[in-house]
Design an enzyme around this catalytic site. Structure first.
Site, PDB file in Angstrom:
ATOM      1  N   ASP A  39      74.066  46.678  38.177  1.00 46.94           N
ATOM      2  CA  ASP A  39      73.289  46.479  36.951  1.00 46.94           C
ATOM      3  C   ASP A  39      71.906  47.130  37.058  1.00 46.94           C
ATOM      4  OD1 ASP A  39      75.493  44.908  36.634  1.00 46.94           O
ATOM      5  OD2 ASP A  39      74.439  43.184  35.808  1.00 46.94           O
TER       6      ASP A  39
ATOM      7  N   ALA B  29      74.600  37.520  28.537  1.00 48.00           N
ATOM      8  CA  ALA B  29      75.811  37.947  27.837  1.00 48.00           C
ATOM      9  C   ALA B  29      76.689  38.860  28.688  1.00 48.00           C
ATOM     10  CB  ALA B  29      75.421  38.676  26.553  1.00 48.00           C
TER      11      ALA B  29
ATOM     12  N   GLY C 189      73.640  42.904  31.317  1.00 42.74           N
ATOM     13  CA  GLY C 189      72.608  43.347  32.268  1.00 42.74           C
ATOM     14  C   GLY C 189      71.193  43.032  31.842  1.00 42.74           C
ATOM     15  N   SER C 190      71.008  41.926  31.089  1.00 40.06           N
ATOM     16  CA  SER C 190      69.634  41.613  30.657  1.00 40.06           C
ATOM     17  C   SER C 190      68.751  41.341  31.867  1.00 40.06           C
ATOM     18  CB  SER C 190      69.613  40.434  29.686  1.00 40.06           C
ATOM     19  OG  SER C 190      70.185  39.304  30.278  1.00 40.06           O
ATOM     20  N   SER C 191      69.260  40.630  32.867  1.00 43.28           N
ATOM     21  CA  SER C 191      68.390  40.304  34.004  1.00 43.28           C
ATOM     22  C   SER C 191      68.009  41.571  34.761  1.00 43.28           C
ATOM     23  CB  SER C 191      69.048  39.273  34.926  1.00 43.28           C
ATOM     24  OG  SER C 191      70.143  39.838  35.591  1.00 43.28           O
TER      25      SER C 191
ATOM     26  N   GLU D  43      67.099  41.109  41.402  1.00 42.99           N
ATOM     27  CA  GLU D  43      68.451  40.644  41.068  1.00 42.99           C
ATOM     28  C   GLU D  43      68.951  39.630  42.105  1.00 42.99           C
ATOM     29  OE1 GLU D  43      69.503  41.115  37.885  1.00 42.99           O
ATOM     30  OE2 GLU D  43      71.297  42.234  38.463  1.00 42.99           O
TER      31      GLU D  43
ATOM     32  N   SER E 159      63.197  41.107  24.831  1.00 45.19           N
ATOM     33  CA  SER E 159      64.446  41.825  25.033  1.00 45.19           C
ATOM     34  C   SER E 159      65.277  41.835  23.760  1.00 45.19           C
ATOM     35  CB  SER E 159      65.232  41.150  26.165  1.00 45.19           C
ATOM     36  OG  SER E 159      66.268  41.983  26.571  1.00 45.19           O
TER      37      SER E 159
ATOM     38  N   LYS F 236      73.344  47.375  30.119  1.00 47.84           N
ATOM     39  CA  LYS F 236      74.476  48.155  30.620  1.00 47.84           C
ATOM     40  C   LYS F 236      75.815  47.510  30.231  1.00 47.84           C
ATOM     41  CE  LYS F 236      76.550  45.354  33.439  1.00 47.84           C
ATOM     42  NZ  LYS F 236      76.064  44.096  33.339  1.00 47.84           N
TER      43      LYS F 236
HETATM   44  C1  MEV Z   1      77.762  41.520  36.596  1.00 45.40           C
HETATM   45  O1  MEV Z   1      77.239  42.319  35.561  1.00 45.40           O
HETATM   46  C2  MEV Z   1      78.750  42.293  37.402  1.00 45.40           C
HETATM   47  C3  MEV Z   1      79.363  41.544  38.584  1.00 45.40           C
HETATM   48  O2  MEV Z   1      80.243  42.472  39.223  1.00 45.40           O
HETATM   49  C4  MEV Z   1      78.317  41.065  39.555  1.00 45.40           C
HETATM   50  C5  MEV Z   1      77.633  42.209  40.281  1.00 45.40           C
HETATM   51  O3  MEV Z   1      78.177  43.309  40.351  1.00 45.40           O
HETATM   52  O4  MEV Z   1      76.548  41.936  40.826  1.00 45.40           O
HETATM   53  C6  MEV Z   1      80.190  40.352  38.129  1.00 45.40           C
END
Ligand code: MEV
Length: 354
Positions: free
Chosen positions: A188, A134, A137-139, A177, A128, A11
């Site tokens: 994400d 990066a 949203g890989s996790s 997550e 992946s 994402k």
């Molecule tokens: C991480 O992709 C986005 C953040 O806003 C953390 C989250 O929303 O969980 C930094």
């Protein structure tokens, strides 16, 4: 019914990262060309569970005999169950020196024991095409792929998925997550579950139709989402009156951009102004990076569009929204400099899709 293959996209957050953790709205979109795949197959021994996660060089197997100390509890999909966390801990001793391996193995085992504690002889292979860590949203895409496979093995979902089953996948991916990041907003995993472009707030999500040409630049500067989110929390606590207003301003940017996207998604310059303001606000809470600002300078120098960080920041990725009448030669020059002079990766993509 093996093998099982599941997959979920990465994402890009257009507006609202960090503010989303405080319940502010955010807009994010799936990047369907960059995704995670999970294959569940028979392990080569019926009494083991294997995890093979090549992209982060994690391969491990657990003897199922060692699982006898894990209590059978029904963890809730809202909070992490501390008894389950504690009982998983001894199975993670070999990962203590590698935080990424530790987080990935903990997430895997937590979801495994929550959903299919009695199954044995399975191999979970994760691959992946998303750069790991990066900000793309890989996790979350791993958590969605994993919760989908485990829920299927637990016979709690089946194809075709209905609305309630999608929600179940998303709820369990959110738990995953939490194992990875501590206090995620849920953006994400929601985008990785539902695809498309989504406006999220703390209560609900709404699919919005957008189609924007963007460039994603991956700086390869390593950073931890967990650490950045916790740094912002620290600032929020010590300068509450200021930082809470910065975060709610970011929320207003999201809402204004939604109106713009719905009214006239081709008004790139107005969206671009909001991108610039959002980036400056993120800079003020210290989640930017000199290299991100370098990419912004180059974007302005070539006048190709508007750039902000995307995801947690601190390195990671930027997104550049391209202007409508952009000269292709300028875009190519920009990409060339980023690749050749800085060794960054650049992906050209359209937002949305599954
Ligand atoms: C991480 O992709 C986005 C953040 O806003 C953390 C989250 O929303 O969980 C930094």
């Amino acid at each position: 019914p093996l093998p099982i293959l599941t997959s979920a996209p990465g994402k890009v957050i257009l507006f609202g990262e960090h503010a989303a953790v405080y319940g502010e709205p955010a807009i994010a979109a799936a990047v369907s060309s960059l995704r995670t795949y999970l294959l569940v197959s028979n392990a080569n021994d019926p009494n083991i569970i294997q995890l093979d996660f090549l992209d982060i060089k994690l391969t491990h197997q657990w003897e199922c005999n060692d699982f006898s100390t894990i209590p059978t509890i029904q963890p809730s999909t809202k909070e992490l169950d501390s008894t389950l966390l504690k009982s998983i801990d001894p199975l993670l001793s070999s990962f203590k020196s590698n935080p990424l391996h530790h987080q990935a193995a903990l997430t895997f085992l937590y979801l495994f024991f929550s959903l299919i504690p009695n199954l044995k002889g399975l191999k979970f292979s994760v691959r992946s095409t998303l750069p790991v860590g990066a900000g793309l949203g890989s996790s979350a895409s791993i958590c969605v792929s994993l919760s989908t496979a485990l829920l299927h093995l637990a016979k709690l979902i089946s194809i075709p998925l209905n609305k309630a089953q999608l929600k179940l996948i998303n709820d369990w991916a959110f738990i995953g997550e939490k194992c990875m990041h501590g206090n995620p907003s849920g953006i994400d995993n929601t985008v990785a579950t539902y695809g498309n472009s989504i406006l999220l707030n703390s209560q609900s999500h709404e699919i919005i139709d957008i189609d924007l040409p963007i460039l994603l630049t991956y700086t390869k500067i390593p950073r931890s989402t967990k650490q950045l989110v916790s740094n912002v929390r620290h600032m929020y606590n010590s300068h509450h009156a200021i930082v809470s207003k910065i975060l709610s301003s970011i929320g207003h940017i999201t809402l204004e951009s939604k109106d713009l996207l719905l009214a006239d998604a081709s008004d790139i310059d107005s969206l671009g102004e909001l991108i610039n303001i959002n980036q400056h606000l993120l800079q003020s809470i210290n989640v930017s990076h000199p290299m991100i600002e370098k990419i912004i300078k180059l974007t302005n120098q070539f006048q190709i569009g508007y750039t902000k960080l995307t995801g947690a920041g601190g390195g990671g990725c930027t997104l550049t929204l391209l202007k409508k009448d952009v000269d292709r030669k300028d875009v190519d020059r920009f990409i060339n400099i980023l690749k050749k002079d800085y060794n960054f990766d650049v992906f050209e993509t359209n937002l949305g899709g599954f």
